[in-house]
Design an enzyme around this catalytic site. Sequence first.
Site, short mmCIF file in Angstrom:
data_model
loop_
_atom_site.label_atom_id
_atom_site.label_comp_id
_atom_site.label_asym_id
_atom_site.label_seq_id
_atom_site.Cartn_x
_atom_site.Cartn_y
_atom_site.Cartn_z
N GLY A 238 -5.09 3.37 -0.77
CA GLY A 238 -4.59 2.59 0.35
C GLY A 238 -4.90 1.12 0.17
O GLY A 238 -5.02 0.63 -0.95
N SER A 239 -5.05 0.45 1.27
CA SER A 239 -5.29 -0.99 1.24
C SER A 239 -6.71 -1.31 0.81
O SER A 239 -7.62 -0.47 0.93
CB SER A 239 -5.03 -1.60 2.62
OG SER A 239 -6.02 -1.17 3.55
N THR A 240 -6.92 -2.54 0.33
CA THR A 240 -8.26 -2.98 -0.03
C THR A 240 -9.17 -2.97 1.18
O THR A 240 -10.35 -2.58 1.08
CB THR A 240 -8.20 -4.38 -0.64
OG1 THR A 240 -7.41 -4.33 -1.84
CG2 THR A 240 -9.59 -4.89 -1.00
N GLU A 260 -8.30 3.67 -5.36
CA GLU A 260 -7.06 3.11 -5.89
C GLU A 260 -6.45 2.32 -4.74
O GLU A 260 -5.81 2.88 -3.85
CB GLU A 260 -6.13 4.23 -6.37
CG GLU A 260 -5.03 3.74 -7.29
CD GLU A 260 -3.85 3.20 -6.53
OE1 GLU A 260 -3.72 1.95 -6.45
OE2 GLU A 260 -3.07 3.99 -6.00
N CYS A 294 2.08 0.89 -4.90
CA CYS A 294 0.91 0.10 -5.27
C CYS A 294 1.15 -0.63 -6.58
O CYS A 294 0.53 -1.65 -6.86
CB CYS A 294 -0.34 0.98 -5.35
SG CYS A 294 -0.09 2.46 -6.34
#
Length: 515
Positions: A238-240, A260, A294
């Site tokens: 997902g998102s950072t 990831e 991504c």
Amino acid sequence: MQSILNKLGISDDNPGAFAGEWRGGGDIIEKISPVDGKLLARVRSASAEDYEWAVGRAHEAFLKWRVTPAPVRGETVRQLGNALREAKSDLATLVTLESGKIIAEGEGEVQEMIDICDFAVGQSRQLYGLTIQSERPSHRLMEQWHPLGIVGIISAFNFPVAVWSWNAALAAVCGDSTIWKPSEKTPLTALAVIKIAERVCRDTDADPAIFSLLVGDGPSIGQKLAMDRRIPLVSATGSTRMGLSVAKEVHGRLGKTVMELGGNNALVVTPSADLDMATCAIFFGAVGTAGQRCTSTRRVIAHESVLSKLRDQLLSAYKSVRIGSPLDRSILMGPLIDKTAVDMVHHSIQRLRDEGGKVLYGGEALDGVEFPGGCYMTPCLASAKPDLEIVQHETFGPLLYLMSYGDFDEALAMHNNVSQGLSSAIFTNDLREAEKFVSVVGSDCGLANVNAGTSGAEIGGAFGGEKDTGGGRESGSDSWKSYMRRQTNTINFSTELPLAQGIQFGTPDAGSATA
């Protein structure tokens, strides 16, 4: 649509917790398709009680599964792959209905699941350890790998089923049980996959709780998985921002993570590049999955000598893209996941303009009878400087920045000067440029491709990136090691007790341990 849902075991109202049986005592999630804005089905999310029950059952399943021979575990995964083959068409259609990606990409995603099952079956007979030369006589030094425990899997909406399989297939042959928290934006594909896995487990006498499921939001499920000491490994995609939150919790209890996270992927186009190939790679990388991969291409760094021609070719491609229902095989770009995603891209486009960038094409919202649901837009091609603040961020949608360079080292510096480090690519026919790009002084990403785009990784290679992308690896190569615990063994088959490093301890009269 209804017949496909029925074949996959999806009803109008569905429980969202599974650990050998189906439950669901939490809030109701209504899944609206981004394709046409219509309700697909409802899912009752997992309650706090469902969570505790599922973790307990997953642990019970692990205790039995870990002593099952790995090739026998592989047989269950082999049959899972076969079951996915049989359901490929229906499951791919559901992926498209729920996520909005075009049907060809939906089919490709299910094929990824099948491929990773095949890979994992082979891996089940190759969980190799090591024999190491001991410095002490009559000693054997070796390493072996043991099952780890429960693996928590947190996946994102853009690959609603493939990411689960990358983790779950490998974890299963390694002897682990899994608990899957899918994105609450794509719960139905998760239900369909777990129903397939449940049937396979029952047919192979495996405990179905090795593939458990908890549908819910981040605070109610994701955070609990991160904080739970009974779960030694959490794999999160997902998102950072999400990854940082999960990592702090998991590492705070000294657990393990596979991360990831975000990507701000660049593609370098050099003077010797095949521009037709580069254009095709950029077009798919930026427009495929409506820019919601991504590994989507976010930045193009083109040499000033080819910039004008490349820009014209990209403009021609962008103007020709067919947008509409992703169930139509002539369509190249479907909707974004929801209206919020469209609004987010528009916000980034406005920031680009405010910071001095220029929109070359696209970026408009599409609606009306042909584009129902408010989730469609034209892909946006823009020119920008690499130091713009918006360029440093990942916009999760079809927004591509076109930039120029003069010197190859300048291109590398521009490429690496972002906080993300997932995927990268270069198009060149210059051997020196190609080799430098994949060398230690080249791309700083986990994936670096030559004359291939940033998107579309194969399952055979380890997948993941560096820096704010998280540093984890999923899928192929030796990624299986993340799902096991390493143990070093020393076996002394002598009648003496020599110590390493030449240490002598004790007195000769009392009996000593010596080297």
